[in-house]
Design an enzyme around this catalytic site. Sequence first.
Site, mmCIF file in Angstrom:
data_model
loop_
_atom_site.group_PDB
_atom_site.id
_atom_site.type_symbol
_atom_site.label_atom_id
_atom_site.label_comp_id
_atom_site.label_asym_id
_atom_site.label_seq_id
_atom_site.Cartn_x
_atom_site.Cartn_y
_atom_site.Cartn_z
ATOM 1 N N ARG A 99 4.666 -13.693 23.066
ATOM 2 C CA ARG A 99 3.767 -12.922 21.619
ATOM 3 C C ARG A 99 3.467 -11.499 22.234
ATOM 4 O O ARG A 99 2.530 -10.803 21.058
ATOM 5 C CB ARG A 99 3.360 -14.328 22.253
ATOM 6 C CG ARG A 99 2.051 -14.041 20.442
ATOM 7 C CD ARG A 99 1.215 -15.478 19.930
ATOM 8 N NE ARG A 99 1.400 -16.493 20.193
ATOM 9 C CZ ARG A 99 -0.015 -16.072 21.794
ATOM 10 N NH1 ARG A 99 -0.626 -15.296 22.162
ATOM 11 N NH2 ARG A 99 -0.195 -17.328 22.535
ATOM 12 N N TYR A 154 3.348 -3.959 -4.841
ATOM 13 C CA TYR A 154 4.243 -5.157 -4.418
ATOM 14 C C TYR A 154 3.451 -6.244 -4.557
ATOM 15 O O TYR A 154 2.594 -6.213 -4.325
ATOM 16 C CB TYR A 154 4.560 -4.705 -3.006
ATOM 17 C CG TYR A 154 5.756 -5.788 -2.442
ATOM 18 C CD1 TYR A 154 6.882 -5.797 -2.724
ATOM 19 C CD2 TYR A 154 5.387 -6.449 -1.927
ATOM 20 C CE1 TYR A 154 7.834 -6.446 -2.664
ATOM 21 C CE2 TYR A 154 6.531 -7.917 -1.539
ATOM 22 C CZ TYR A 154 7.591 -8.016 -1.660
ATOM 23 O OH TYR A 154 8.422 -8.968 -1.368
ATOM 24 N N ASP A 187 1.426 1.837 2.174
ATOM 25 C CA ASP A 187 2.655 1.789 2.168
ATOM 26 C C ASP A 187 4.185 2.286 2.017
ATOM 27 O O ASP A 187 4.319 3.263 0.578
ATOM 28 C CB ASP A 187 2.489 0.493 1.208
ATOM 29 C CG ASP A 187 3.712 -0.892 1.378
ATOM 30 O OD1 ASP A 187 4.968 0.252 2.016
ATOM 31 O OD2 ASP A 187 3.320 -2.278 1.028
ATOM 32 N N LYS A 243 13.287 -3.189 4.430
ATOM 33 C CA LYS A 243 13.935 -2.163 3.793
ATOM 34 C C LYS A 243 14.582 -0.721 4.585
ATOM 35 O O LYS A 243 15.597 -1.399 5.157
ATOM 36 C CB LYS A 243 12.960 -1.775 2.672
ATOM 37 C CG LYS A 243 11.965 -2.914 1.999
ATOM 38 C CD LYS A 243 12.693 -3.643 1.413
ATOM 39 C CE LYS A 243 11.738 -4.907 1.139
ATOM 40 N NZ LYS A 243 10.538 -4.950 0.950
HETATM 41 C C1 LIG Z 1 9.777 -5.703 0.237
HETATM 42 C C2 LIG Z 1 8.380 -5.183 0.417
HETATM 43 C C3 LIG Z 1 6.969 -5.446 0.969
HETATM 44 C C4 LIG Z 1 6.956 -7.264 1.897
HETATM 45 O O1 LIG Z 1 7.823 -6.980 2.662
HETATM 46 P P1 LIG Z 1 8.807 -8.352 3.779
HETATM 47 O O2 LIG Z 1 9.589 -7.774 4.929
HETATM 48 O O3 LIG Z 1 9.123 -8.779 2.481
HETATM 49 O O4 LIG Z 1 7.727 -9.197 4.263
HETATM 50 C C5 LIG Z 1 5.746 -4.743 1.448
HETATM 51 N N1 LIG Z 1 5.713 -3.540 0.183
HETATM 52 C C6 LIG Z 1 6.663 -3.398 -0.132
HETATM 53 C C7 LIG Z 1 6.691 -1.920 -0.765
HETATM 54 C C8 LIG Z 1 7.936 -4.218 -0.077
HETATM 55 O O5 LIG Z 1 9.015 -3.263 -1.146
#
Ligand SMILES: *Cc1c(COP(=O)(O)O)cnc(C)c1O
Length: 379
Positions: free
Chosen positions: A46, A98, A170, A195
């Site tokens: 962890r 998001y 982000d 992504k």
């Molecule tokens: C998908 C996404 C998230 C969240 O990520 P997860 O891996 O699905 O928890 C946060 N910010 C953006 C811009 C996203 O496209």
Amino acid sequence: MKFNTKVIHAGIEPDPATGAIMTPIYQTSTFVQSAPGVHKGFEYARTSNPTRSALEKNLAALENGHDAICFGSGLAATDAILRMLSPGDAVVATNDIYGGSYRLMTKVFGNHGIKFNFIGLENASSIIDHITDKTKMVWIETPTNPMLNIIDIAEVCKAVKDHNIEVVVDNTFASPYLQNPIDLGADMVLHSATKYLGGHSDVVHGAVIVKTEELASKLHFIQKAVGAVPGPQDCFLVLRGIKTLHLRVQRACENAKKIADFLLANDKVANVYYPGFEDHPNHEIAKRQMKDFGGMVSFDLKEDTVDAANTILTKTHYFSLAESLGGVESLIGHPSTMTHASIPREERLKIGLTDSLIRLSVGIEDIDDLIMDLKEALG
Ligand SMILES: *Cc1c(COP(=O)(O)O)cnc(C)c1O
């Protein structure tokens, strides 16, 4: 080291035990000590794991940060950042972040005494009007989802720099190949590695890259104390995905540009949202802060109805109807009934998110096939 070399080499050493060129998946929960406290840098998985540590070093290099901290999802990474705040603290965030981040902020952290103020930031320096002595964090996302607005990161950082505020970006939509927020003054960069970083739609994973040792130690502490860590196999998949990040994102950008042009010329299409267009309201900022304009394109229809959108959404073959983005395969989505369904219609319409708006995550298939697919679906 240049970016295209970093993706393959930064933080990666041959396995010391065997010379394996690929970072092994250290599928272990604990590490043997020769005497209490005497070990090779790892105690319990962890706290840290060698596969995860390699990925963290690699990510820190890609974003020109001091360190990176990995989590089990993008939202777990978001959660860890917000846990640095205390009741009474306030956050200023952009108003089209998001949906999952919005939900976490308002429905979870809102109940723990953190205040959130969501604002439009087309004019970045106006952020200063929303800063109070309670503001501890600014949260921005650019390009935005699904309208693909661009926010001037350097301008936001400059505006708040004397206020002891952490700026979080982000960077999921751009990926580190296109945009490096720490170079523009940000303190923390968040990625949903699900992504573009993972890039193959086979893993859910998140990461935070930080500018300073102080932020790194706070977040490593939260990672260890709260425990939302990714497994070593997931870290391996992200590491493997990153090795081709530059090639994948570059091809996605090339394809997206051609698709945006194709859509603009189609007589069923009303508006095309794509920061690469010279008449996009923030095209100049995009040109300055991004290497290219990304693989995302949104558009809506002259016949602005859910039904008209549905006809297209159900007709494509190579664009699969699914949530998510940033994989090698092209995806098509309908924000008003999928990702953004929880936003009231009047609010959606205010930002241009119409009933027929369709979002494309352009993949790396052959462009002729992708355009043919859209042409047939548009009819
Ligand atoms: C998908 C996404 C998230 C969240 O990520 P997860 O891996 O699905 O928890 C946060 N910010 C953006 C811009 C996203 O496209």
